[in-house]
Design an enzyme around this catalytic site. Structure first.
Site, PDB file in Angstrom:
ATOM      1  N   SER A 110     119.447 113.228  23.239  1.00 46.66           N
ATOM      2  CA  SER A 110     120.877 113.538  23.257  1.00 46.66           C
ATOM      3  C   SER A 110     121.172 114.903  23.862  1.00 46.66           C
ATOM      4  O   SER A 110     122.154 115.075  24.587  1.00 46.66           O
ATOM      5  CB  SER A 110     121.465 113.451  21.846  1.00 46.66           C
ATOM      6  OG  SER A 110     120.845 114.380  20.973  1.00 46.66           O
ATOM      7  N   LEU A 170     119.632 116.442  26.259  1.00 46.75           N
ATOM      8  CA  LEU A 170     119.585 116.350  27.716  1.00 46.75           C
ATOM      9  C   LEU A 170     120.772 115.557  28.244  1.00 46.75           C
ATOM     10  O   LEU A 170     121.353 115.908  29.270  1.00 46.75           O
ATOM     11  CB  LEU A 170     118.269 115.696  28.159  1.00 46.75           C
ATOM     12  CG  LEU A 170     116.982 116.466  27.863  1.00 46.75           C
ATOM     13  CD1 LEU A 170     115.763 115.663  28.307  1.00 46.75           C
ATOM     14  CD2 LEU A 170     116.996 117.833  28.528  1.00 46.75           C
ATOM     15  N   ARG A 181     123.673 115.432  27.053  1.00 43.86           N
ATOM     16  CA  ARG A 181     124.876 116.261  26.985  1.00 43.86           C
ATOM     17  C   ARG A 181     124.921 117.316  28.073  1.00 43.86           C
ATOM     18  O   ARG A 181     125.964 117.913  28.332  1.00 43.86           O
ATOM     19  CB  ARG A 181     124.975 116.903  25.599  1.00 43.86           C
ATOM     20  CG  ARG A 181     125.267 115.883  24.518  1.00 43.86           C
ATOM     21  CD  ARG A 181     125.092 116.436  23.130  1.00 43.86           C
ATOM     22  NE  ARG A 181     125.153 115.347  22.150  1.00 43.86           N
ATOM     23  CZ  ARG A 181     124.867 115.488  20.870  1.00 43.86           C
ATOM     24  NH1 ARG A 181     124.519 116.672  20.394  1.00 43.86           N
ATOM     25  NH2 ARG A 181     124.939 114.455  20.062  1.00 43.86           N
ATOM     26  N   THR A 231     106.979 105.021  33.841  1.00 42.79           N
ATOM     27  CA  THR A 231     107.809 105.585  34.908  1.00 42.79           C
ATOM     28  C   THR A 231     109.251 105.712  34.418  1.00 42.79           C
ATOM     29  O   THR A 231     109.796 104.782  33.825  1.00 42.79           O
ATOM     30  CB  THR A 231     107.764 104.709  36.170  1.00 42.79           C
ATOM     31  OG1 THR A 231     106.430 104.721  36.703  1.00 42.79           O
ATOM     32  CG2 THR A 231     108.719 105.234  37.241  1.00 42.79           C
ATOM     33  N   LEU A 232     109.855 106.869  34.682  1.00 41.47           N
ATOM     34  CA  LEU A 232     111.228 107.146  34.266  1.00 41.47           C
ATOM     35  C   LEU A 232     112.108 107.351  35.489  1.00 41.47           C
ATOM     36  O   LEU A 232     111.685 107.980  36.463  1.00 41.47           O
ATOM     37  CB  LEU A 232     111.280 108.411  33.399  1.00 41.47           C
ATOM     38  CG  LEU A 232     110.417 108.420  32.136  1.00 41.47           C
ATOM     39  CD1 LEU A 232     110.421 109.815  31.532  1.00 41.47           C
ATOM     40  CD2 LEU A 232     110.917 107.388  31.138  1.00 41.47           C
ATOM     41  N   GLU A 233     113.318 106.841  35.439  1.00 39.57           N
ATOM     42  CA  GLU A 233     114.307 107.065  36.483  1.00 39.57           C
ATOM     43  C   GLU A 233     115.218 108.207  36.015  1.00 39.57           C
ATOM     44  O   GLU A 233     115.933 108.056  35.022  1.00 39.57           O
ATOM     45  CB  GLU A 233     115.132 105.801  36.725  1.00 39.57           C
ATOM     46  CG  GLU A 233     114.296 104.588  37.115  1.00 39.57           C
ATOM     47  CD  GLU A 233     113.726 103.832  35.931  1.00 39.57           C
ATOM     48  OE1 GLU A 233     112.770 103.044  36.134  1.00 39.57           O
ATOM     49  OE2 GLU A 233     114.193 104.035  34.802  1.00 39.57           O
ATOM     50  N   TYR A 242     102.149  91.958  29.353  1.00 39.46           N
ATOM     51  CA  TYR A 242     102.478  92.479  30.680  1.00 39.46           C
ATOM     52  C   TYR A 242     101.237  92.626  31.558  1.00 39.46           C
ATOM     53  O   TYR A 242     101.221  92.168  32.703  1.00 39.46           O
ATOM     54  CB  TYR A 242     103.171  93.834  30.540  1.00 39.46           C
ATOM     55  CG  TYR A 242     103.636  94.411  31.862  1.00 39.46           C
ATOM     56  CD1 TYR A 242     104.889  94.078  32.374  1.00 39.46           C
ATOM     57  CD2 TYR A 242     102.830  95.261  32.607  1.00 39.46           C
ATOM     58  CE1 TYR A 242     105.321  94.580  33.594  1.00 39.46           C
ATOM     59  CE2 TYR A 242     103.253  95.777  33.826  1.00 39.46           C
ATOM     60  CZ  TYR A 242     104.492  95.432  34.315  1.00 39.46           C
ATOM     61  OH  TYR A 242     104.912  95.932  35.517  1.00 39.46           O
TER      62      TYR A 242
END
Length: 198
Positions: free
Chosen positions: A102, A104, A106, A130-132, A165
């Protein structure tokens, strides 16, 4: 059902979930805080359209390593791919959900556009997520390796998945660096509409 901190620790003890890190996992009441690695990818977009069926139209991905001293400056509207410092492994009885931190959010920093982690992810070899990462504010934001970057919530399945997966996608996304899109391999379109899938 999201697992509580007690259930998360049980899942680690019984082998349903594992997390590789050089410190004790940052377990919260119903999540684990994950941290940003030094590996990022900067997509190089052009003014031409991206046709999801054709990988040659996808942006070129430029891999970089960011340092603790300088980090990486995200200008307003910038979009990069990052990866978690931690390697993650799920059994076929658990799935994951990624959530923003939260504090980040904000600031205008969105660290998740795709939130789902499949059962069996990392079962063959624990690996980062992996993060976007997108700066949706009007101010530049500097990020650094090692910072808390997202929450990982664990979800108990009603029954164990038949195929996880890693079993369904052998050899996919095995490096420790973030990975660009391979959506062209499975667009969900009929083959007649998606010639790249033939």
């Amino acid at each position: 059902m999201f697992l509580s901190d007690i259930e998360i620790r049980k899942a680690i003890q019984n082998g349903d979930f594992s997390i590789s890190h050089n410190t004790i996992p940052d377990i919260r009441s119903a999540s684990i805080c994950l941290h940003l690695s030094e590996n990022i990818i900067i997509p190089s977009y052009t003014s031409h359209e991206v046709d999801i069926r054709r990988p040659e139209t996808y942006p070129t991905c430029i891999a970089e390593r960011i340092t603790p001293s300088n980090g990486h400056l995200l200008l307003p509207g910038d979009f990069i791919l990052g990866s978690t410092l931690e390697g993650i492994a799920f059994s076929n009885s658990l799935a994951g959900h990624i959530s923003n931190i939260s504090g980040l959010a904000r600031l205008g920093l969105n660290t998740i556009l795709s939130t789902y982690v499949s059962p069996g992810f990392g079962a063959g070899l624990a690996r980062p997520i992996t993060l976007e990462i997108h700066n949706s504010s009007i101010a530049p934001i500097r990020i650094f390796p090692g910072m808390r970057i997202c929450h990982l919530l664990l979800v108990k399945l009603s029954s164990t998945a038949h195929s996880g997966y890693d079993h369904s996608n052998p050899g996919k996304y095995l490096t420790n660096a973030p990975q660009g899109s391979e959506f062209h391999k499975d667009t969900g379109l009929f083959s007649a509409e998606a010639p790249c899938n033939k």
